[in-house]
Design a protein around this motif. Sequence first.
Motif, mmCIF file in Angstrom:
data_model
loop_
_atom_site.group_PDB
_atom_site.id
_atom_site.type_symbol
_atom_site.label_atom_id
_atom_site.label_comp_id
_atom_site.label_asym_id
_atom_site.label_seq_id
_atom_site.Cartn_x
_atom_site.Cartn_y
_atom_site.Cartn_z
ATOM 1 N N ALA A 13 0.758 -1.314 0.228
ATOM 2 C CA ALA A 13 0.085 -0.115 0.076
ATOM 3 C C ALA A 13 0.872 1.182 0.083
ATOM 4 C CB ALA A 13 -1.191 0.031 1.320
ATOM 5 N N ILE A 14 0.746 2.114 -0.950
ATOM 6 C CA ILE A 14 1.546 3.194 -0.954
ATOM 7 C C ILE A 14 1.154 4.412 0.160
ATOM 8 C CG2 ILE A 14 2.202 5.227 -2.519
ATOM 9 C CD1 ILE A 14 1.267 3.513 -4.928
ATOM 10 N N VAL A 15 2.276 4.630 0.909
ATOM 11 C CA VAL A 15 1.964 5.728 1.756
ATOM 12 C C VAL A 15 2.414 7.032 1.263
ATOM 13 C CG1 VAL A 15 2.763 6.463 4.156
ATOM 14 C CG2 VAL A 15 2.474 4.101 3.661
ATOM 15 N N GLY A 39 -2.276 5.675 -0.719
ATOM 16 C CA GLY A 39 -3.503 5.152 -0.176
ATOM 17 C C GLY A 39 -3.862 4.020 -1.091
ATOM 18 N N ASP A 40 -3.359 4.042 -2.417
ATOM 19 C CA ASP A 40 -3.584 2.854 -3.225
ATOM 20 C C ASP A 40 -2.680 1.685 -3.092
ATOM 21 O OD1 ASP A 40 -5.195 4.315 -5.052
ATOM 22 O OD2 ASP A 40 -3.621 5.311 -6.096
ATOM 23 N N PRO A 41 -3.611 0.504 -3.348
ATOM 24 C CA PRO A 41 -2.875 -0.810 -3.141
ATOM 25 C C PRO A 41 -1.875 -1.275 -4.510
ATOM 26 C CG PRO A 41 -5.276 -1.198 -3.592
ATOM 27 C CD PRO A 41 -4.955 0.360 -3.565
ATOM 28 N N ASP A 62 10.503 9.618 -4.949
ATOM 29 C CA ASP A 62 10.593 8.784 -3.650
ATOM 30 C C ASP A 62 9.323 7.994 -3.174
ATOM 31 O OD1 ASP A 62 13.288 9.333 -3.513
ATOM 32 O OD2 ASP A 62 13.141 11.160 -2.204
ATOM 33 N N VAL A 63 9.276 6.794 -2.878
ATOM 34 C CA VAL A 63 7.892 6.053 -2.612
ATOM 35 C C VAL A 63 8.448 5.541 -1.296
ATOM 36 C CG1 VAL A 63 6.470 4.322 -3.155
ATOM 37 C CG2 VAL A 63 7.101 6.120 -4.870
ATOM 38 N N GLY A 86 -13.336 -3.178 2.135
ATOM 39 C CA GLY A 86 -12.843 -2.197 1.670
ATOM 40 C C GLY A 86 -11.897 -2.308 0.284
ATOM 41 N N LEU A 87 -11.239 -3.586 0.533
ATOM 42 C CA LEU A 87 -10.166 -3.860 -0.615
ATOM 43 C C LEU A 87 -11.193 -4.226 -1.995
ATOM 44 C CD1 LEU A 87 -7.459 -4.946 -1.600
ATOM 45 C CD2 LEU A 87 -8.044 -7.319 -0.605
#
Length: 189
Positions: A13-15, A39-41, A62-63, A86-87
Amino acid sequence: MFSEGEDADAFLAIVEGRVKVYKSTPAGKEIILEIFGPGDPLAAVAVYESAPLPASALALDDVTCLRVEKRDFFELLERHPALVRGLLSGLTIRLAELTRRLAELTGARVEARFARLFLKLAHQIGRADRGGTFVPMPLARQELADLTGTTIESAIRIMSRWEKEGVLHTDKDGFVVLDRAVLEDASAT
């Protein structure tokens, strides 16, 4: 971040940051499926299905990601049914978006595809700044072409014309949508 065909051993999951998810054609052309942000998986379906990753992912800046190993991912889903809902909701939205984009890529005019892309980015991550709506996502002309299913030459032509007409301005750190009405008109054709 990962390559198509690799084992999906963890849910991501991208923070922070942006990630380009793409596929390469046999001819070597890159097709950008989506650009994901906070927020994206990533890799959720492949992890859930225990299938190889269906596409490649490349960090655009930068991720920071939250990484949940496959075993822990399934344990979380079993203990927290709300996560499953949610998924599924998120995946349904992504599927609808990909279906819409596929129809668009096969039928809409190139200029309409560009207009829809910039309207979508302005809506999702744009903010009032620089005399319009600033989209803090620098994309090369080739990336724009890949996102809209066209050639770099078409991307350059449309972007140059819109720059001259005051519709859109390119900055080193993103784009400024100056005339949303023109983009809305173009997107309808």
